[in-house]
Write a protein that holds these residues in place. Sequence first.
Motif, PDB file in Angstrom:
ATOM      1  N   MET A   7      26.914  37.411  35.767  1.00 23.99           N
ATOM      2  CA  MET A   7      27.869  37.627  37.039  1.00 23.99           C
ATOM      3  C   MET A   7      29.446  37.272  36.549  1.00 23.99           C
ATOM      4  N   VAL A   8      30.483  37.965  37.157  1.00 25.65           N
ATOM      5  CA  VAL A   8      31.639  37.587  37.160  1.00 25.65           C
ATOM      6  C   VAL A   8      32.409  37.331  38.421  1.00 25.65           C
ATOM      7  N   ARG A   9      33.675  36.634  38.363  1.00 23.85           N
ATOM      8  CA  ARG A   9      34.229  36.251  39.470  1.00 23.85           C
ATOM      9  C   ARG A   9      35.535  36.629  39.525  1.00 23.85           C
ATOM     10  N   SER A  10      36.215  37.554  40.503  1.00 26.44           N
ATOM     11  CA  SER A  10      37.495  38.047  40.450  1.00 26.44           C
ATOM     12  C   SER A  10      38.186  37.063  41.357  1.00 26.44           C
ATOM     13  N   VAL A  11      39.484  36.764  40.895  1.00 22.05           N
ATOM     14  CA  VAL A  11      40.461  35.837  41.573  1.00 22.05           C
ATOM     15  C   VAL A  11      41.817  36.742  41.821  1.00 22.05           C
ATOM     16  N   LEU A  12      42.113  36.635  42.757  1.00 23.31           N
ATOM     17  CA  LEU A  12      43.385  37.466  43.338  1.00 23.31           C
ATOM     18  C   LEU A  12      44.312  36.234  44.177  1.00 23.31           C
ATOM     19  N   THR A  13      45.476  36.104  43.582  1.00 27.49           N
ATOM     20  CA  THR A  13      46.420  35.077  44.146  1.00 27.49           C
ATOM     21  C   THR A  13      47.545  35.863  44.709  1.00 27.49           C
ATOM     22  N   LEU A  14      47.718  35.489  46.105  1.00 25.19           N
ATOM     23  CA  LEU A  14      48.657  36.527  46.919  1.00 25.19           C
ATOM     24  C   LEU A  14      49.734  35.356  47.469  1.00 25.19           C
ATOM     25  N   ARG A  15      51.055  35.968  47.581  1.00 25.07           N
ATOM     26  CA  ARG A  15      52.078  35.251  47.961  1.00 25.07           C
ATOM     27  C   ARG A  15      52.538  35.803  49.067  1.00 25.07           C
ATOM     28  N   ALA A  16      52.330  35.478  50.382  1.00 24.31           N
ATOM     29  CA  ALA A  16      52.976  36.343  51.556  1.00 24.31           C
ATOM     30  C   ALA A  16      54.378  35.863  51.687  1.00 24.31           C
ATOM     31  N   THR A  17      55.151  36.826  52.105  1.00 24.44           N
ATOM     32  CA  THR A  17      56.625  36.748  52.459  1.00 24.44           C
ATOM     33  C   THR A  17      56.684  35.802  53.451  1.00 24.44           C
ATOM     34  N   ALA A  18      57.718  34.977  53.483  1.00 22.67           N
ATOM     35  CA  ALA A  18      58.139  33.634  54.459  1.00 22.67           C
ATOM     36  C   ALA A  18      57.545  34.425  56.039  1.00 22.67           C
ATOM     37  N   GLY A  19      56.757  33.766  56.653  1.00 24.70           N
ATOM     38  CA  GLY A  19      56.473  34.120  57.859  1.00 24.70           C
ATOM     39  C   GLY A  19      55.359  35.255  58.149  1.00 24.70           C
ATOM     40  N   GLN A  20      54.945  35.584  57.011  1.00 29.66           N
ATOM     41  CA  GLN A  20      53.854  36.805  57.053  1.00 29.66           C
ATOM     42  C   GLN A  20      52.478  36.584  56.823  1.00 29.66           C
ATOM     43  N   ALA A  21      52.026  34.875  56.531  1.00 28.40           N
ATOM     44  CA  ALA A  21      50.665  34.492  56.284  1.00 28.40           C
ATOM     45  C   ALA A  21      49.821  35.096  57.340  1.00 28.40           C
ATOM     46  N   GLY A  22      50.177  34.841  58.536  1.00 28.05           N
ATOM     47  CA  GLY A  22      49.162  35.220  59.637  1.00 28.05           C
ATOM     48  C   GLY A  22      49.034  36.666  59.910  1.00 28.05           C
ATOM     49  N   ALA A  23      50.192  37.459  59.342  1.00 24.77           N
ATOM     50  CA  ALA A  23      49.917  38.993  59.301  1.00 24.77           C
ATOM     51  C   ALA A  23      49.206  39.304  58.011  1.00 24.77           C
ATOM     52  N   LEU A  24      49.031  38.694  56.915  1.00 31.20           N
ATOM     53  CA  LEU A  24      48.334  38.991  55.799  1.00 31.20           C
ATOM     54  C   LEU A  24      46.753  38.935  56.361  1.00 31.20           C
TER      55      LEU A  24
ATOM     56  N   GLU B 116      34.419  35.093  33.698  1.00 27.55           N
ATOM     57  CA  GLU B 116      32.988  34.997  33.696  1.00 27.55           C
ATOM     58  C   GLU B 116      32.484  33.294  33.567  1.00 27.55           C
ATOM     59  N   LEU B 117      31.620  33.071  34.091  1.00 28.03           N
ATOM     60  CA  LEU B 117      31.019  31.565  34.100  1.00 28.03           C
ATOM     61  C   LEU B 117      30.814  31.170  32.617  1.00 28.03           C
ATOM     62  N   VAL B 118      31.264  29.836  32.189  1.00 24.23           N
ATOM     63  CA  VAL B 118      31.069  29.479  31.069  1.00 24.23           C
ATOM     64  C   VAL B 118      30.126  28.127  31.263  1.00 24.23           C
ATOM     65  N   ASP B 119      29.084  28.132  30.212  1.00 22.89           N
ATOM     66  CA  ASP B 119      28.042  27.038  30.431  1.00 22.89           C
ATOM     67  C   ASP B 119      28.533  25.965  29.300  1.00 22.89           C
ATOM     68  N   PRO B 120      29.383  25.121  29.602  1.00 19.65           N
ATOM     69  CA  PRO B 120      29.596  24.051  28.399  1.00 19.65           C
ATOM     70  C   PRO B 120      28.846  23.505  27.235  1.00 19.65           C
TER      71      PRO B 120
END
Length: 109
Positions: free
Chosen positions: A1-18, A99-103
């Motif tokens: 299994m893998v995990r995708s991570v997408l970081t988004l930065r909405a323009t000021a005032g557009q978080a609700g629209a996103l 990917e997950l790591v098992d320490p």
Amino acid sequence: MVRSVLTLRATAGQAGALEALYADHGVLARARAFPGCRGAQLLRSIDGGTATHLVIADWDTAADYRRWVDDPWRDALSGRLAALLDKTDGGPLVGGVFELVDPQASDVS
């Protein structure tokens, strides 16, 4: 299994629209129904950091996630999403697949 991570930065005032874009177009539901997707979530920042949202999804394989990224439906929506994102300071979004790591597995006895 893998995990995708997408970081988004909405323009000021557009978080609700996103968030509305994700809801109105059923982005997470469509991702969850996509072959290989185990689950997907949209998270909103509450600490005032540089990111306004994270999109986190679990996939059977990295290839499954790549097929989602390359899907024509998703690609068609990306322009609408990009219009809501802040493009200063290196761009509006950052993504990665992890990917997950098992320490315990790397411990040497």
